[in-house]
Design an enzyme around this catalytic site. Structure first.
Site, PDB file in Angstrom:
ATOM      1  N   SER A  32      41.416  11.643  47.312  1.00  9.40           N
ATOM      2  CA  SER A  32      40.491  10.516  47.436  1.00  9.40           C
ATOM      3  C   SER A  32      39.686  10.548  48.723  1.00  9.40           C
ATOM      4  O   SER A  32      38.583   9.990  48.772  1.00  9.40           O
ATOM      5  CB  SER A  32      41.256   9.193  47.339  1.00  9.40           C
ATOM      6  OG  SER A  32      42.293   9.133  48.302  1.00  9.40           O
ATOM      7  N   HIS A  64      40.504   3.641  52.774  1.00 13.22           N
ATOM      8  CA  HIS A  64      39.778   4.846  52.396  1.00 13.22           C
ATOM      9  C   HIS A  64      38.435   4.890  53.112  1.00 13.22           C
ATOM     10  O   HIS A  64      37.931   3.848  53.548  1.00 13.22           O
ATOM     11  CB  HIS A  64      39.562   4.897  50.880  1.00 13.22           C
ATOM     12  CG  HIS A  64      40.744   5.376  50.119  1.00 13.22           C
ATOM     13  ND1 HIS A  64      41.791   4.554  49.786  1.00 13.22           N
ATOM     14  CD2 HIS A  64      41.065   6.609  49.636  1.00 13.22           C
ATOM     15  CE1 HIS A  64      42.697   5.249  49.136  1.00 13.22           C
ATOM     16  NE2 HIS A  64      42.284   6.499  49.028  1.00 13.22           N
TER      17      HIS A  64
END
Length: 274
Positions: free
Chosen positions: A26, A255
């Site tokens: 990711s 993230h």
């Protein structure tokens, strides 16, 4: 009279790279949630992630992004089931004519998601201590250090696997953006106990160092986005490159956001220009 060579339009310059393949988890795949590609949508593969930024800068003839959220090293060689689909084995995108490969992998092998959840949970019982460090070092063994050590030969195998399939490729292994500041943190906004902030930062620095050392020893280049401070989850919106548990931009918790991915893309492009 002008010669034919002078009169003819200049031929378009050939791109430096003919086929660029982006692999990884990711931290390679995500970006802005409203810009996620399908096929499969469960990978959260965005059009403004760092591989897309690298491709925009280098303009390869072909760009293939097969990175996928949640990927671990086994998902490079076997299909990965994700919500609403399956991502093919990422190495399936590699071909003999591939001449550039980027890859970010290893964080999920070590258990980044589990670590963040556990540290957050434990912080509410001891916000000024180091309960997460105590949890992962109980009995005198640092579990996370052991996981990083177990990852090391897998990184060597990743680079070897890429070069076996694409022997003429420049391989760039990309580490992880810094998640937490070096100390103090910002509990309870980001629920890491004060004593665990330095511990987790040390774990992440060790992870990047291990990935980088193994990558370079195997013949790849290494880009370490974790060297820069001041853009972690505790920073204000507009300055942070990694979102906190409650994102302040259209990205995923813990993230990289679009600014972080743009920074990583610039680092990779700069490394390739040297």
């Amino acid at each position: 009279m002008l010669s034919t060579a002078l009169a003819a339009p200049a031929a378009a310059a050939a791109p430096r790279y003919q086929r660029y393949v982006a692999l990884g988890d990711s931290y390679a795949a995500v970006g802005t949630l409203t810009k996620v590609r399908s096929a499969p949508i469960g990978c959260a593969r965005a059009t403004d992630n760092y591989p897309s930024g690298v491709a925009a800068r280098l303009a390869p003839a072909t760009f293939v992004d097969i990175s996928c959220g949640g990927a671990e090293t086994p998902d490079l060689t076997t299909p990965q089931e994700v919500p609403l689909g399956v991502n093919p084995a990422q190495f399936s995108a590699l071909t003999p004519d591939t001449d550039l490969v980027t890859v970010s992998i290893g964080g999920n092998d070590v258990g980044f998601g589990e670590i963040v959840r556990k540290c957050a949970e434990l912080s509410f019982g001891d916000p000024f201590g180091a309960p997460c460090r105590a949890h992962y070092t109980a009995g005198g063994t640092d579990v996370l250090a052991a996981r990083i050590a177990e990852l090391a030969p897998k990184i060597t195998a990743v680079v070897d696997g890429i070069t076996a399939r694409s022997p003429n490729a420049t391989v760039v292994v990309v580490g992880y953006l810094r998640i937490l500041p070096p100390r103090w943190g910002c509990w309870p906004l980001v629920p890491f106990a004060i004593g665990d902030v330095a511990y987790f930062d040390g774990v992440q620095r060790s992870l990047n160092a291990t990935i980088g050392g193994r990558a370079e020893a195997a013949g790849a280049r290494f880009v370490n986005p974790g060297l820069t401070t001041g853009h972690d989850v505790c920073q204000l919106p507009g300055k942070k490159w990694v979102e906190g548990l409650v994102p302040t931009s259209l990205s995923m918790p813990v993230h990289p956001n679009a600014r972080g991915q743009a920074h990583v893309a610039g680092l990779v492009a700069a490394a390739l220009s040297q």
